[in-house]
Design a protein around this motif. Structure first.
Motif, PDB file in Angstrom:
ATOM      1  N   ALA A  56       1.090  -8.715  -1.130  1.00  0.00           N
ATOM      2  CA  ALA A  56      -0.241  -7.396  -1.605  1.00  0.00           C
ATOM      3  C   ALA A  56      -0.771  -6.795  -2.600  1.00  0.00           C
ATOM      4  CB  ALA A  56       1.347  -6.490  -0.286  1.00  0.00           C
ATOM      5  N   ALA A  57       0.469  -7.327  -3.481  1.00  0.00           N
ATOM      6  CA  ALA A  57       0.350  -7.073  -4.781  1.00  0.00           C
ATOM      7  C   ALA A  57      -1.319  -7.720  -5.058  1.00  0.00           C
ATOM      8  CB  ALA A  57       1.393  -6.568  -5.271  1.00  0.00           C
ATOM      9  N   MET A  60      -3.872  -5.961  -3.276  1.00  0.00           N
ATOM     10  CA  MET A  60      -4.142  -4.770  -3.382  1.00  0.00           C
ATOM     11  C   MET A  60      -5.262  -4.632  -5.356  1.00  0.00           C
ATOM     12  SD  MET A  60      -3.934  -1.498  -2.764  1.00  0.00           S
ATOM     13  CE  MET A  60      -4.835  -0.658  -3.417  1.00  0.00           C
ATOM     14  N   GLU A  61      -4.889  -5.206  -5.958  1.00  0.00           N
ATOM     15  CA  GLU A  61      -5.562  -5.542  -7.593  1.00  0.00           C
ATOM     16  C   GLU A  61      -7.337  -5.831  -7.083  1.00  0.00           C
ATOM     17  OE1 GLU A  61      -5.355  -7.336 -11.400  1.00  0.00           O
ATOM     18  OE2 GLU A  61      -2.979  -7.718 -10.308  1.00  0.00           O
ATOM     19  N   VAL A  63      -8.389  -4.713  -4.868  1.00  0.00           N
ATOM     20  CA  VAL A  63      -8.933  -3.783  -3.678  1.00  0.00           C
ATOM     21  C   VAL A  63      -9.357  -2.952  -4.506  1.00  0.00           C
ATOM     22  CG1 VAL A  63      -8.316  -1.571  -2.055  1.00  0.00           C
ATOM     23  CG2 VAL A  63      -7.757  -4.075  -1.298  1.00  0.00           C
ATOM     24  N   ARG A  64      -8.665  -2.448  -5.086  1.00  0.00           N
ATOM     25  CA  ARG A  64      -8.441  -0.959  -6.795  1.00  0.00           C
ATOM     26  C   ARG A  64      -9.968  -1.366  -7.626  1.00  0.00           C
ATOM     27  NH1 ARG A  64      -3.008  -2.652  -8.283  1.00  0.00           N
ATOM     28  NH2 ARG A  64      -1.811  -1.284  -7.312  1.00  0.00           N
ATOM     29  N   VAL A  86      -1.192  -4.061   2.534  1.00  0.00           N
ATOM     30  CA  VAL A  86      -1.993  -3.328   2.017  1.00  0.00           C
ATOM     31  C   VAL A  86      -2.328  -2.094   2.136  1.00  0.00           C
ATOM     32  CG1 VAL A  86      -4.584  -3.869   0.953  1.00  0.00           C
ATOM     33  CG2 VAL A  86      -2.885  -5.816   1.640  1.00  0.00           C
ATOM     34  N   MET A  89       0.301   0.682   0.713  1.00  0.00           N
ATOM     35  CA  MET A  89      -0.109   0.359  -0.843  1.00  0.00           C
ATOM     36  C   MET A  89      -0.943   1.152  -1.278  1.00  0.00           C
ATOM     37  SD  MET A  89       1.185  -3.379  -2.200  1.00  0.00           S
ATOM     38  CE  MET A  89       0.850  -3.225  -3.789  1.00  0.00           C
ATOM     39  N   ALA A  90      -2.325   0.792  -0.658  1.00  0.00           N
ATOM     40  CA  ALA A  90      -3.006   1.898  -0.841  1.00  0.00           C
ATOM     41  C   ALA A  90      -3.506   2.806  -0.563  1.00  0.00           C
ATOM     42  CB  ALA A  90      -4.419   1.133   0.163  1.00  0.00           C
ATOM     43  N   GLU A  93      -0.570   5.042  -2.822  1.00  0.00           N
ATOM     44  CA  GLU A  93      -1.832   5.154  -3.701  1.00  0.00           C
ATOM     45  C   GLU A  93      -2.722   6.047  -4.065  1.00  0.00           C
ATOM     46  OE1 GLU A  93      -3.657   1.842  -5.451  1.00  0.00           O
ATOM     47  OE2 GLU A  93      -1.728   1.112  -5.710  1.00  0.00           O
ATOM     48  N   VAL A  97      -7.352   5.350   4.356  1.00  0.00           N
ATOM     49  CA  VAL A  97      -7.480   4.202   3.993  1.00  0.00           C
ATOM     50  C   VAL A  97      -8.046   4.329   5.933  1.00  0.00           C
ATOM     51  CG1 VAL A  97      -6.531   2.137   5.222  1.00  0.00           C
ATOM     52  CG2 VAL A  97      -5.523   3.392   3.096  1.00  0.00           C
ATOM     53  N   LEU A 131     -10.621   1.792   1.827  1.00  0.00           N
ATOM     54  CA  LEU A 131     -10.081   0.689   2.192  1.00  0.00           C
ATOM     55  C   LEU A 131     -10.551   0.609   3.841  1.00  0.00           C
ATOM     56  CD1 LEU A 131      -9.202  -1.999   1.765  1.00  0.00           C
ATOM     57  CD2 LEU A 131      -6.763  -0.836   1.960  1.00  0.00           C
TER      58      LEU A 131
END
Length: 215
Positions: A56-57, A60-61, A63-64, A86, A89-90, A93, A97, A131
């Protein structure tokens, strides 16, 4: 000058520690409840409310940076779990979503018929969030009308460079064939082409985790 010194006797220290513990527990409960509401508002299903994945990380990187993910593989290999991880995580932050699926999109669009709401209202909500996660794309062969709506969502996010995370049982080539089963080949290929450019590809392999008791 009169001052105040907190009592340092063992009984007072114990009471302060207990109050601090209770306050910390109260804050933790409030934060957990807020996260639960945020996940629910985003459309994350209760089953995936605590979903985590080592993959997921990395997604997500991307996605940012405005890059999405196309997660594909057989039934039960953890695609929805990864996509939900994911999404969590979004949300954590502070990103807006929306997690949905193709039948959900169709139902919401049809729900506007005969009401003051419009298709544009629904599509705008899907297109403009930070997202968008679309689960199980291609699971049900769409009509030309629904395929056009999916294209509108994907194309808008493509043009505005907003990320989308998609899960599917099909790789992109097979998805094109699946979506064009009712004859609208051009629209199906346009969707696949945009997803190919917008998304990093992640193939999930292995046996059906649900059949083997892995959830």
């Amino acid at each position: 000058m009169v001052g105040f010194e907190p009592c340092g006797c063992p009984g007072a220290e114990s009471e302060r520690a207990e109050r601090e513990r209770e306050e910390a527990e109260r804050r933790a409960r409030e934060e957990a409840e807020k996260r639960r509401r945020d996940y629910e508002r985003a459309g994350i299903k209760p089953r995936f409310a605590v979903a985590e994945s080592p993959m997921a990380a990395g997604i997500m990187e991307g996605v940012r940076e405005g890059r999405g993910a196309y997660i594909f593989g057989p039934v039960g290999t953890g695609k929805s779990h990864l996509a939900s991880a994911v999404a969590r995580m979004a949300v954590d932050e502070g990103m807006r979503v929306r997690v949905t699926d193709m039948p959900g999109i169709i139902a919401r669009l049809k729900g506007t018929f005969g009401t003051q709401a419009s298709e544009e209202d629904v599509l705008s909500g899907l297109s403009r969030c930070g997202l968008l996660v679309i689960d199980d794309l291609g699971k049900e062969p769409p009509t030309d009308w629904t395929l056009t709506q999916v294209f509108r969502v994907i194309n808008d996010r493509y043009e505005t460079m907003r990320p989308v995370v998609v899960t599917s049982q099909y790789d992109l080539k097979a998805l094109g064939g699946r979506l064009s089963r009712n004859g609208d080949v051009d629209t199906a290929l346009a969707i696949v082409s945009r997803l190919s450019e917008m998304c990093a590809k992640h193939e999930m392999r292995g046996a059906d985790r649900r059949l083997h008791g892995q959830g």
